[in-house]
Design a protein around this motif. Structure first.
Motif, PDB file in Angstrom:
ATOM      1  N   VAL A 218       0.841  -1.196   0.000  1.00 25.08           N
ATOM      2  CA  VAL A 218       0.000   0.000   0.000  1.00 25.08           C
ATOM      3  C   VAL A 218       0.876   1.247   0.000  1.00 25.08           C
ATOM      4  O   VAL A 218       0.589   2.222  -0.698  1.00 25.08           O
ATOM      5  CB  VAL A 218      -0.961   0.003   1.213  1.00 25.08           C
ATOM      6  N   ALA A 219       1.949   1.246   0.767  1.00 24.20           N
ATOM      7  CA  ALA A 219       2.835   2.413   0.845  1.00 24.20           C
ATOM      8  C   ALA A 219       3.472   2.718  -0.497  1.00 24.20           C
ATOM      9  O   ALA A 219       3.718   3.885  -0.817  1.00 24.20           O
ATOM     10  CB  ALA A 219       3.912   2.178   1.898  1.00 24.20           C
ATOM     11  N   GLU A 220       3.738   1.683  -1.296  1.00 28.35           N
ATOM     12  CA  GLU A 220       4.322   1.908  -2.621  1.00 28.35           C
ATOM     13  C   GLU A 220       3.336   2.618  -3.542  1.00 28.35           C
ATOM     14  O   GLU A 220       3.731   3.375  -4.418  1.00 28.35           O
ATOM     15  CB  GLU A 220       4.749   0.580  -3.240  1.00 28.35           C
ATOM     16  N   LYS A 221       2.047   2.415  -3.333  1.00 25.04           N
ATOM     17  CA  LYS A 221       1.018   2.992  -4.202  1.00 25.04           C
ATOM     18  C   LYS A 221       0.547   4.370  -3.742  1.00 25.04           C
ATOM     19  O   LYS A 221       0.066   5.158  -4.532  1.00 25.04           O
ATOM     20  CB  LYS A 221      -0.180   2.045  -4.281  1.00 25.04           C
ATOM     21  N   ASP A 222       0.639   4.649  -2.433  1.00 22.50           N
ATOM     22  CA  ASP A 222       0.063   5.885  -1.891  1.00 22.50           C
ATOM     23  C   ASP A 222       1.068   6.559  -0.960  1.00 22.50           C
ATOM     24  O   ASP A 222       1.338   6.080   0.131  1.00 22.50           O
ATOM     25  CB  ASP A 222      -1.230   5.544  -1.142  1.00 22.50           C
ATOM     26  N   ALA A 223       1.583   7.706  -1.371  1.00 22.47           N
ATOM     27  CA  ALA A 223       2.608   8.405  -0.604  1.00 22.47           C
ATOM     28  C   ALA A 223       2.047   9.035   0.666  1.00 22.47           C
ATOM     29  O   ALA A 223       2.770   9.216   1.649  1.00 22.47           O
ATOM     30  CB  ALA A 223       3.268   9.468  -1.464  1.00 22.47           C
ATOM     31  N   VAL A 224       0.747   9.381   0.683  1.00 17.94           N
ATOM     32  CA  VAL A 224       0.145  10.032   1.848  1.00 17.94           C
ATOM     33  C   VAL A 224       0.133   9.092   3.048  1.00 17.94           C
ATOM     34  O   VAL A 224       0.410   9.497   4.182  1.00 17.94           O
ATOM     35  CB  VAL A 224      -1.288  10.510   1.516  1.00 17.94           C
ATOM     36  N   THR A 225      -0.198   7.836   2.805  1.00 16.14           N
ATOM     37  CA  THR A 225      -0.273   6.873   3.916  1.00 16.14           C
ATOM     38  C   THR A 225       1.071   6.246   4.243  1.00 16.14           C
ATOM     39  O   THR A 225       1.181   5.501   5.199  1.00 16.14           O
ATOM     40  CB  THR A 225      -1.278   5.757   3.584  1.00 16.14           C
ATOM     41  N   LYS A 226       2.089   6.571   3.466  1.00 15.23           N
ATOM     42  CA  LYS A 226       3.391   5.938   3.674  1.00 15.23           C
ATOM     43  C   LYS A 226       3.945   6.224   5.070  1.00 15.23           C
ATOM     44  O   LYS A 226       4.454   5.321   5.734  1.00 15.23           O
ATOM     45  CB  LYS A 226       4.377   6.387   2.609  1.00 15.23           C
ATOM     46  N   ALA A 227       3.851   7.455   5.552  1.00 24.18           N
ATOM     47  CA  ALA A 227       4.388   7.812   6.876  1.00 24.18           C
ATOM     48  C   ALA A 227       3.690   7.015   7.983  1.00 24.18           C
ATOM     49  O   ALA A 227       4.339   6.495   8.894  1.00 24.18           O
ATOM     50  CB  ALA A 227       4.241   9.302   7.122  1.00 24.18           C
ATOM     51  N   GLY A 228       2.375   6.936   7.910  1.00 24.85           N
ATOM     52  CA  GLY A 228       1.634   6.158   8.909  1.00 24.85           C
ATOM     53  C   GLY A 228       1.972   4.683   8.854  1.00 24.85           C
ATOM     54  O   GLY A 228       2.083   4.013   9.880  1.00 24.85           O
ATOM     55  N   LEU A 229       2.160   4.164   7.656  1.00 26.47           N
ATOM     56  CA  LEU A 229       2.490   2.753   7.517  1.00 26.47           C
ATOM     57  C   LEU A 229       3.910   2.457   7.985  1.00 26.47           C
ATOM     58  O   LEU A 229       4.168   1.388   8.540  1.00 26.47           O
ATOM     59  CB  LEU A 229       2.297   2.312   6.065  1.00 26.47           C
ATOM     60  N   VAL A 230       4.807   3.391   7.817  1.00 25.72           N
ATOM     61  CA  VAL A 230       6.170   3.209   8.335  1.00 25.72           C
ATOM     62  C   VAL A 230       6.129   3.135   9.860  1.00 25.72           C
ATOM     63  O   VAL A 230       6.795   2.303  10.481  1.00 25.72           O
ATOM     64  CB  VAL A 230       7.093   4.349   7.847  1.00 25.72           C
ATOM     65  N   GLN A 231       5.322   4.001  10.467  1.00 24.50           N
ATOM     66  CA  GLN A 231       5.186   3.965  11.923  1.00 24.50           C
ATOM     67  C   GLN A 231       4.541   2.650  12.364  1.00 24.50           C
ATOM     68  O   GLN A 231       4.954   2.041  13.345  1.00 24.50           O
ATOM     69  CB  GLN A 231       4.353   5.146  12.411  1.00 24.50           C
ATOM     70  N   MET A 232       3.526   2.191  11.637  1.00 26.30           N
ATOM     71  CA  MET A 232       2.890   0.921  11.964  1.00 26.30           C
ATOM     72  C   MET A 232       3.900  -0.220  11.839  1.00 26.30           C
ATOM     73  O   MET A 232       3.902  -1.151  12.655  1.00 26.30           O
ATOM     74  CB  MET A 232       1.699   0.664  11.042  1.00 26.30           C
ATOM     75  N   GLN A 233       4.792  -0.152  10.860  1.00 24.79           N
ATOM     76  CA  GLN A 233       5.809  -1.176  10.686  1.00 24.79           C
ATOM     77  C   GLN A 233       6.724  -1.245  11.909  1.00 24.79           C
ATOM     78  O   GLN A 233       7.079  -2.325  12.365  1.00 24.79           O
ATOM     79  CB  GLN A 233       6.639  -0.900   9.421  1.00 24.79           C
TER      80      GLN A 233
END
Length: 140
Positions: free
Chosen positions: A82-97
Motif C-alpha cells: 500500500v505504501a508503494e502505491k500511496d505516498a500520503v499513507t506511507k508515513a503512517g504505515l512506516v510507523q505501523m511497521q
C-alpha cells in the motif's frame, strides 16, 4: 524425619501430639502435590492452546503456500504494498511497521519466558527438588 523433635508441636495456638503430626504433614504435603499438578496442567493447557508454541501465539499463525507466515508478517507485507502505491499513507504505515517489529520482538521474549515458566520453573525444578529430597531422605 528423625532430625526434628515433634513431641509437642504447636502451630497457631493449637498443640498437636507428636504421633499425629506425621499424618497432618502428610495430608498437607499430599494436598500441595495435587494442587501443583492441577496448576501445572492448567498452565500447560494455556501455553499449548493459546499462548506460545513455536515462538508465535497460535492465533497469529497462518499458512500461506508452503511457507509458514505469521499474520504480523502478512500485515507488514500488505502495508509495504500500500505504501508503494500511496505516498500520503506511507508515513503512517512506516510507523505501523515499527510497531509491528516491536510487537514481534516482545512476542519472542514472552515465548522464551513462557517456555521457561511452564517447562523449567513449574515442572523440571519441582521434580528435581522432590527426587533430591527423596534420595537425601532415603540415604541420609
Amino acid at each position: 524425619m528423625g532430625w526434628i523433635n515433634l513431641d509437642e508441636f504447636a502451630a497457631f495456638g493449637v498443640t498437636i501430639q507428636g504421633e499425629r503430626v506425621e499424618s497432618v504433614v502428610s495430608a498437607v504435603l499430599l494436598f500441595l502435590v495435587v494442587s501443583h499438578v492441577i496448576q501445572w496442567r492448567g498452565d500447560y493447557l494455556s501455553y499449548r492452546g493459546w499462548n506460545v508454541i513455536g515462538r508465535q501465539p497460535a492465533s497469529m499463525r497462518s499458512i500461506e503456500g508452503t511457507k509458514e507466515q505469521t499474520k504480523l508478517d502478512a500485515i507488514a507485507e500488505d502495508s509495504r504494498e500500500v505504501a508503494e502505491k500511496d505516498a500520503v499513507t506511507k508515513a503512517g504505515l512506516v510507523q505501523m511497521q515499527s510497531y509491528l517489529d516491536r510487537m514481534r520482538r516482545e512476542m519472542t521474549a514472552f515465548a522464551s519466558f513462557a517456555w521457561f515458566y511452564v517447562w523449567i520453573w513449574y515442572l523440571a525444578f519441582p521434580l528435581v527438588a522432590a527426587v533430591g529430597v527423596l534420595v537425601w531422605w532415603l540415604y541420609a
